[in-house]
Design a protein around this motif. Structure first.
Motif, PDB file in Angstrom:
ATOM      1  N   TYR A 113       0.844  -1.198   0.000  1.00 13.57           N
ATOM      2  CA  TYR A 113       0.000   0.000   0.000  1.00 13.57           C
ATOM      3  C   TYR A 113       0.878   1.247   0.000  1.00 13.57           C
ATOM      4  N   SER A 139      -7.615   2.300   4.336  1.00  9.61           N
ATOM      5  CA  SER A 139      -7.784   1.563   3.076  1.00  9.61           C
ATOM      6  C   SER A 139      -9.209   1.044   2.898  1.00  9.61           C
ATOM      7  N   CYS A 175      -9.209   2.823  -0.626  1.00 10.53           N
ATOM      8  CA  CYS A 175      -8.498   1.985  -1.602  1.00 10.53           C
ATOM      9  C   CYS A 175      -9.460   1.048  -2.319  1.00 10.53           C
ATOM     10  N   SER A 221      -6.296  -4.619  -5.833  1.00  6.54           N
ATOM     11  CA  SER A 221      -5.504  -3.415  -6.086  1.00  6.54           C
ATOM     12  C   SER A 221      -5.370  -2.586  -4.806  1.00  6.54           C
ATOM     13  N   THR A 222      -4.178  -2.040  -4.598  1.00  6.09           N
ATOM     14  CA  THR A 222      -3.947  -1.179  -3.431  1.00  6.09           C
ATOM     15  C   THR A 222      -4.097   0.298  -3.826  1.00  6.09           C
ATOM     16  N   LYS A 223      -4.547   0.512  -5.036  1.00  2.70           N
ATOM     17  CA  LYS A 223      -4.690   1.888  -5.530  1.00  2.70           C
ATOM     18  C   LYS A 223      -5.703   2.664  -4.697  1.00  2.70           C
TER      19      LYS A 223
END
Ligand code: ADP
Ligand code: MG
Length: 379
Positions: free
Chosen positions: A205, A279, A283, A302-304
């Motif tokens: 992350y 998150s 996220c 996805s950690t976006k």
């Protein structure tokens, strides 16, 4: 082999981390059984079942193993032998007892970091008066003395300025192994949450910038306002840990950022971390869903970030009342998410919940969450 939705997840520990994992698991159609000594634990409230037992109770842990398809833990002071006993039964439990053991002892943790080439603050392991004197000469003052195992949120820790004070601390700790660390003038505290699944897929992350008050996490802001190279170094450290230990699950590495941009690793939490709670709201895939995916052998998410920035403030008990006032006031702000853990007693410093803000940049996110949190009080 993957553990698919419809299967049952076992969670050793029934605190808020288990609760947030259980919520993620339920959303994906899994069943959840938790083990915790306290009835109606935060996780137990949202799990299908809670086994009421002490963490040292191997028989109860094996019962949890019988009832579930894969197990994890949300609390790093679960005895490593209990995790090993489940492993010996052939039931998947992640992260491994080997990784848990390393993270439970500050000396082995630091030795591990050094072995894989990750910088740590200069330290000296102390098990005797002689070690204490050697540490004073080799590392000096001011120093942070920490119990090698069992400490968290600053418990089992003292800052000392001279040998007499150090001796007094050692005596008070009744000769338990200590780590003598140089007290460093870090610029910032940062952390990285990382996940690895059994297929070797790894994600990390964005770096979080953390502020502690009385050694307890106060706020976490993402993305950290740090040089790009430092952020890269921090994520590299976490990913190196994942690779070298073949970790399966989610873990966090807490680090110190120095003036010159260099990064020291401080400690590992072998589970999701308070600094990663943002998150859930900010996220694509939260650290808890990531933990679920990792232990189930599913592809990682996805950690976006879906917002440019987020900040989290912990809501701690105050040892006054057990009712949180100001909730409606705070919820008037559309860019805030409130999370409460279902704990009935708001004891002083107890983690009761957290507030997350979403904004266009880190400064705005932080000032928003700090201002809004002031509206909450226990009455
Ligand atoms: P824990 O979180 O398990 O109680 P930490 O090692 O993270 O233990 O220490 C708690 C806090 O104390 C850190 O977040 C940091 O603020 C401070 N601290 C710890 N070690 C040092 C050090 N060597 N120099 C300066 N501050 C430290
Ligand atoms: Mg810490």
């Amino acid at each position: 082999m993957s553990v698919l939705p419809g299967s049952t997840i076992g969670i050793l520990g029934g605190g808020q981390l288990g609760r947030m994992l259980a919520l993620a698991a339920r959303r994906l159609g899994y069943y959840v059984v938790t083990l915790d000594p306290t009835p109606n634990s935060p996780c137990g409230q949202v799990a299908d079942e809670q086994i009421m037992a002490k963490f040292e109770d191997v028989t109860a842990a094996l019962l949890l193993a019988e009832k579930t398809d894969v197990i994890t833990y949300e609390f790093e002071n679960i005895p490593a032998e209990v995790v090993a006993a489940i492993e010996a039964r052939g039931k998947p439990i992640f992260p491994s007892s080997e990784f848990l053991k390393v993270s439970q002892n500050r000396v082995s943790e630091k030795e591990f970091f050094k072995r894989i080439g990750v910088p740590v603050v200069d330290y000296h392991a102390v098990s005797s008066e002689k070690d204490l004197e050697d540490a004073a000469v080799r590392i000096g003052f001011p120093a942070v003395l920490k119990t090698a195992s069992g400490g968290y949120d600053g418990k089992g820790q003292a800052i000392v300025d001279n040998l007499d004070q150090a001796r007094a601390v050692f005596k008070e700790m009744q000769g338990t192994q200590l780590v003598w660390e140089k007290k460093i003038p870090f610029l910032k505290e940062i952390s990285v949450i990382c996940a690895r699944n059994s297929g070797g897929e790894i994600v990390s992350y964005p770096v979080s910038e953390n502020v502690h008050v009385h050694n307890i996490l106060h706020t976490a802001v993402v993305p950290a306002k740090i040089p790009v190279e430092s952020a890269k170094a921090a994520r590299d450290i976490a990913e190196r840990v994942a690779v070298s230990m073949k970790v399966v699950g989610v873990f966090c590495v807490e680090m110190f950022l120095m003036d010159d941009g260099s990064v020291y690793a401080n400690e590992i939490a072998p589970r999701p971390h308070n600094s990663g709670h943002y998150s859930i709201d900010a996220c694509v895939c939260s650290q808890f869903e990531q933990q679920l995916r990792a232990i189930c052998g599913l592809p990682l998410g996805s950690t976006k970030m879906v917002f440019p920035a987020a900040a989290m403030a912990n809501i701690l008990g105050e040892g006054k009342g057990n009712t949180l006032s100001g909730v409606e006031e705070v919820l008037k702000n559309p860019d805030l998410r409130l999370h409460l853990y279902g704990k009935s007693e708001a004891r002083a410093k107890r983690k009761m919940g957290h507030l997350t803000s979403l904004a266009n940049d880190a400064d705005a996110a932080l000032s928003l969450v700090v201002a809004e949190k002031k509206k909450l009080a226990w009455v």
